[in-house]
Design a protein around this motif. Structure first.
Motif, mmCIF file in Angstrom:
data_model
loop_
_atom_site.group_PDB
_atom_site.id
_atom_site.type_symbol
_atom_site.label_atom_id
_atom_site.label_comp_id
_atom_site.label_asym_id
_atom_site.label_seq_id
_atom_site.Cartn_x
_atom_site.Cartn_y
_atom_site.Cartn_z
ATOM 1 N N TYR A 57 0.853 -1.180 0.000
ATOM 2 C CA TYR A 57 0.000 0.000 0.000
ATOM 3 C C TYR A 57 0.893 1.234 0.000
ATOM 4 O O TYR A 57 1.800 1.341 0.823
ATOM 5 N N VAL A 58 0.630 2.169 -0.926
ATOM 6 C CA VAL A 58 1.403 3.412 -1.003
ATOM 7 C C VAL A 58 0.421 4.584 -0.936
ATOM 8 O O VAL A 58 -0.443 4.720 -1.807
ATOM 9 N N LEU A 59 0.559 5.401 0.086
ATOM 10 C CA LEU A 59 -0.287 6.581 0.198
ATOM 11 C C LEU A 59 0.315 7.696 -0.643
ATOM 12 O O LEU A 59 1.457 8.108 -0.420
ATOM 13 N N VAL A 60 -0.441 8.150 -1.627
ATOM 14 C CA VAL A 60 0.031 9.184 -2.537
ATOM 15 C C VAL A 60 -0.312 10.568 -1.995
ATOM 16 O O VAL A 60 0.493 11.493 -2.062
ATOM 17 N N GLU A 61 -1.506 10.687 -1.437
ATOM 18 C CA GLU A 61 -2.002 11.987 -0.983
ATOM 19 C C GLU A 61 -2.973 11.764 0.161
ATOM 20 O O GLU A 61 -3.744 10.809 0.143
ATOM 21 N N GLY A 62 -2.955 12.646 1.166
ATOM 22 C CA GLY A 62 -3.911 12.575 2.257
ATOM 23 C C GLY A 62 -3.297 12.036 3.532
ATOM 24 O O GLY A 62 -2.101 12.182 3.780
ATOM 25 N N ALA A 63 -4.125 11.399 4.358
ATOM 26 C CA ALA A 63 -3.681 10.837 5.628
ATOM 27 C C ALA A 63 -4.597 9.682 5.993
ATOM 28 O O ALA A 63 -5.801 9.726 5.728
ATOM 29 N N GLY A 64 -4.008 8.652 6.577
ATOM 30 C CA GLY A 64 -4.826 7.517 6.946
ATOM 31 C C GLY A 64 -4.130 6.594 7.915
ATOM 32 O O GLY A 64 -3.023 6.865 8.392
ATOM 33 N N THR A 65 -4.808 5.497 8.187
ATOM 34 C CA THR A 65 -4.290 4.458 9.065
ATOM 35 C C THR A 65 -4.527 3.111 8.396
ATOM 36 O O THR A 65 -5.619 2.846 7.896
ATOM 37 N N LEU A 66 -3.502 2.284 8.389
ATOM 38 C CA LEU A 66 -3.624 0.896 7.962
ATOM 39 C C LEU A 66 -3.494 0.063 9.229
ATOM 40 O O LEU A 66 -2.476 0.147 9.920
ATOM 41 N N THR A 67 -4.534 -0.680 9.558
ATOM 42 C CA THR A 67 -4.503 -1.530 10.738
ATOM 43 C C THR A 67 -4.183 -2.946 10.282
ATOM 44 O O THR A 67 -4.923 -3.534 9.489
ATOM 45 N N VAL A 68 -3.054 -3.484 10.754
ATOM 46 C CA VAL A 68 -2.588 -4.818 10.383
ATOM 47 C C VAL A 68 -2.525 -5.663 11.649
ATOM 48 O O VAL A 68 -1.796 -5.310 12.589
ATOM 49 N N GLU A 69 -3.316 -6.745 11.674
ATOM 50 C CA GLU A 69 -3.347 -7.633 12.842
ATOM 51 C C GLU A 69 -3.569 -6.844 14.129
ATOM 52 O O GLU A 69 -2.949 -7.120 15.156
ATOM 53 N N GLY A 70 -4.448 -5.829 14.078
ATOM 54 C CA GLY A 70 -4.781 -5.040 15.253
ATOM 55 C C GLY A 70 -3.820 -3.900 15.561
ATOM 56 O O GLY A 70 -4.076 -3.108 16.470
ATOM 57 N N GLU A 71 -2.729 -3.781 14.817
ATOM 58 C CA GLU A 71 -1.756 -2.704 15.041
ATOM 59 C C GLU A 71 -2.015 -1.559 14.064
ATOM 60 O O GLU A 71 -1.999 -1.756 12.851
ATOM 61 N N ASP A 72 -2.239 -0.359 14.595
ATOM 62 C CA ASP A 72 -2.478 0.820 13.769
ATOM 63 C C ASP A 72 -1.159 1.387 13.257
ATOM 64 O O ASP A 72 -0.244 1.643 14.049
ATOM 65 N N ILE A 73 -1.081 1.596 11.940
ATOM 66 C CA ILE A 73 0.094 2.173 11.308
ATOM 67 C C ILE A 73 -0.341 3.490 10.668
ATOM 68 O O ILE A 73 -1.137 3.489 9.718
ATOM 69 N N ALA A 74 0.136 4.605 11.199
ATOM 70 C CA ALA A 74 -0.197 5.925 10.652
ATOM 71 C C ALA A 74 0.470 6.081 9.293
ATOM 72 O O ALA A 74 1.632 5.702 9.117
ATOM 73 N N LEU A 75 -0.270 6.638 8.341
ATOM 74 C CA LEU A 75 0.245 6.821 6.984
ATOM 75 C C LEU A 75 0.237 8.287 6.583
ATOM 76 O O LEU A 75 -0.772 8.975 6.725
ATOM 77 N N ASP A 76 1.376 8.735 6.077
ATOM 78 C CA ASP A 76 1.529 10.061 5.500
ATOM 79 C C ASP A 76 1.876 9.885 4.028
ATOM 80 O O ASP A 76 2.345 8.814 3.620
ATOM 81 N N PRO A 77 1.695 10.916 3.197
ATOM 82 C CA PRO A 77 2.038 10.792 1.780
ATOM 83 C C PRO A 77 3.469 10.286 1.589
ATOM 84 O O PRO A 77 4.400 10.737 2.260
#
Length: 106
Positions: A57-77
């Motif tokens: 998964y590659v975040l191009v624009e914006g902000a989000g969270t990818l939750t993997v096996e219950g662990e939240d990973i903050a995503l920046d562009p």
């Protein structure tokens, strides 16, 4: 021909904001998805154990969270995350965002 070109905006979304490009690009072994998400968009929790596909998964624009096996990973562009086939994952976007997801057999 040695290449195939497609614009994700020309591909009918299969779910809100999700443009699957595998067929449009005539891919044999990988999937490519562009996600154009509104703020507060949340995907469904899933894994790819049955297909044995890993995803990046590659975040191009914006902000989000990818939750993997219950662990939240903050995503920046610019952030990229690889997820193993058996790991559960769910995406959440906090603002309008664009992401590219690529999957292929592990």
């Amino acid at each position: 021909m040695s290449y195939t070109k497609a614009n994700y905006e020309d591909v009918e979304p299969r779910a809100p904001g999700m443009h699957f490009l595998r067929e449009a690009l005539d891919c044999e072994n990988q999937g490519v998805t562009v996600i154009d998400a509104d703020a507060d968009w949340t995907g469904m929790e899933h894994d790819h154990a049955d297909q044995d596909h890993e995803e990046v998964y590659v975040l191009v624009e914006g902000a989000g969270t990818l939750t993997v096996e219950g662990e939240d990973i903050a995503l920046d562009p610019g952030d990229a995350v690889r997820v193993a086939p058996t790991a559960s994952r769910v995406l959440t976007f906090h603002e309008s965002s664009t992401m590219v997801a690529v999957g292929a057999p592990a």
